[in-house]
Scaffold this motif. Sequence first.
Motif, mmCIF file in Angstrom:
data_model
loop_
_atom_site.group_PDB
_atom_site.id
_atom_site.type_symbol
_atom_site.label_atom_id
_atom_site.label_comp_id
_atom_site.label_asym_id
_atom_site.label_seq_id
_atom_site.Cartn_x
_atom_site.Cartn_y
_atom_site.Cartn_z
ATOM 1 N N GLN A 209 -0.953 -2.407 2.010
ATOM 2 C CA GLN A 209 0.190 -3.268 1.693
ATOM 3 C C GLN A 209 -0.271 -4.717 1.609
ATOM 4 O O GLN A 209 -0.699 -5.303 2.596
ATOM 5 C CB GLN A 209 1.293 -3.147 2.749
ATOM 6 C CG GLN A 209 2.518 -3.998 2.471
ATOM 7 C CD GLN A 209 3.182 -3.651 1.148
ATOM 8 O OE1 GLN A 209 3.482 -2.484 0.890
ATOM 9 N NE2 GLN A 209 3.402 -4.642 0.303
ATOM 10 N N GLU A 215 9.396 -9.686 2.039
ATOM 11 C CA GLU A 215 9.603 -8.278 1.694
ATOM 12 C C GLU A 215 8.329 -7.477 1.943
ATOM 13 O O GLU A 215 8.370 -6.363 2.478
ATOM 14 C CB GLU A 215 10.022 -8.145 0.231
ATOM 15 C CG GLU A 215 10.298 -6.705 -0.193
ATOM 16 C CD GLU A 215 10.699 -6.585 -1.654
ATOM 17 O OE1 GLU A 215 11.222 -5.524 -2.025
ATOM 18 O OE2 GLU A 215 10.471 -7.550 -2.417
ATOM 19 N N LEU A 219 7.729 -4.235 4.494
ATOM 20 C CA LEU A 219 7.158 -2.978 4.029
ATOM 21 C C LEU A 219 5.930 -2.594 4.852
ATOM 22 O O LEU A 219 5.717 -1.431 5.178
ATOM 23 C CB LEU A 219 6.779 -3.104 2.550
ATOM 24 C CG LEU A 219 7.932 -3.105 1.546
ATOM 25 C CD1 LEU A 219 7.430 -3.445 0.154
ATOM 26 C CD2 LEU A 219 8.624 -1.737 1.528
ATOM 27 N N LYS A 223 5.373 0.835 7.020
ATOM 28 C CA LYS A 223 4.224 1.714 6.848
ATOM 29 C C LYS A 223 3.464 1.876 8.159
ATOM 30 O O LYS A 223 2.965 2.971 8.469
ATOM 31 C CB LYS A 223 3.312 1.179 5.750
ATOM 32 C CG LYS A 223 3.874 1.284 4.347
ATOM 33 C CD LYS A 223 2.886 0.773 3.302
ATOM 34 C CE LYS A 223 3.467 0.890 1.894
ATOM 35 N NZ LYS A 223 2.499 0.440 0.861
#
Length: 228
Positions: A209, A215, A219, A223
């Motif tokens: 990532q 944002e 995320l 994860k």
Amino acid sequence: MKNIAIIPARGGSKRIPRKNIRDFLGKPIIAYSIETALESGLFDEVMVSTDDFEIAEISEKYRAKVPFLRSEETADDYATTVNVLLEVLKTYQKQGKKFEYGCCIYPTAPLLKPSIIKSGYKKLMSESFSTVFPVVEFSYPILRSLKLSGNDKVEMNWPEHQESRSQDLPKAYHDAGQFYWFNVEEFLKEEELFGKNSGALILPNTSVQDIDTEEDWKLAEMKAKLSE
């Protein structure tokens, strides 16, 4: 063989202020990179290159070394990773310390695991690459990607593939942005991390990532929780 892990973490971060030491699920995000390097057992030295005293203090708390601070030239918005690594390695050489292999591990890679670092090192050694870094497949064929004009009119970047089936198009990958293994002697000579003799370690999207926005941060946390 003497190996060094170099974690570049300057103090200035424009898109996410103080990103390199921001709390990520209970501890500074840089701590994950330091701990991963140490737990891999591959390195004679795990160091952080920074211009920031707070980052240096936190890094040392998590058992990384900060033997010297980064120069002004390699701490501005235009300095590249290569610039930073060259400065670190040449400063060590002036101190009489030389390394055979290095790994640049980015400070915002909380999904990185020691096993992945080990896989990259194995690939570097067994296949005689100059550098090895992780890549991840684009989730959609880039040859069918779109572009927008000023009035949001949609056009294809490659209109010749408008009727192509996704499964018939070649896969494409991008840099996972986690680490670069490199042969120190060759790196000092070529001064590049991606060259004619670079190898790729393919990772699943769940292990990667990029973190440049709020944002992205959320995320990455999602994860990380899923991988626990």
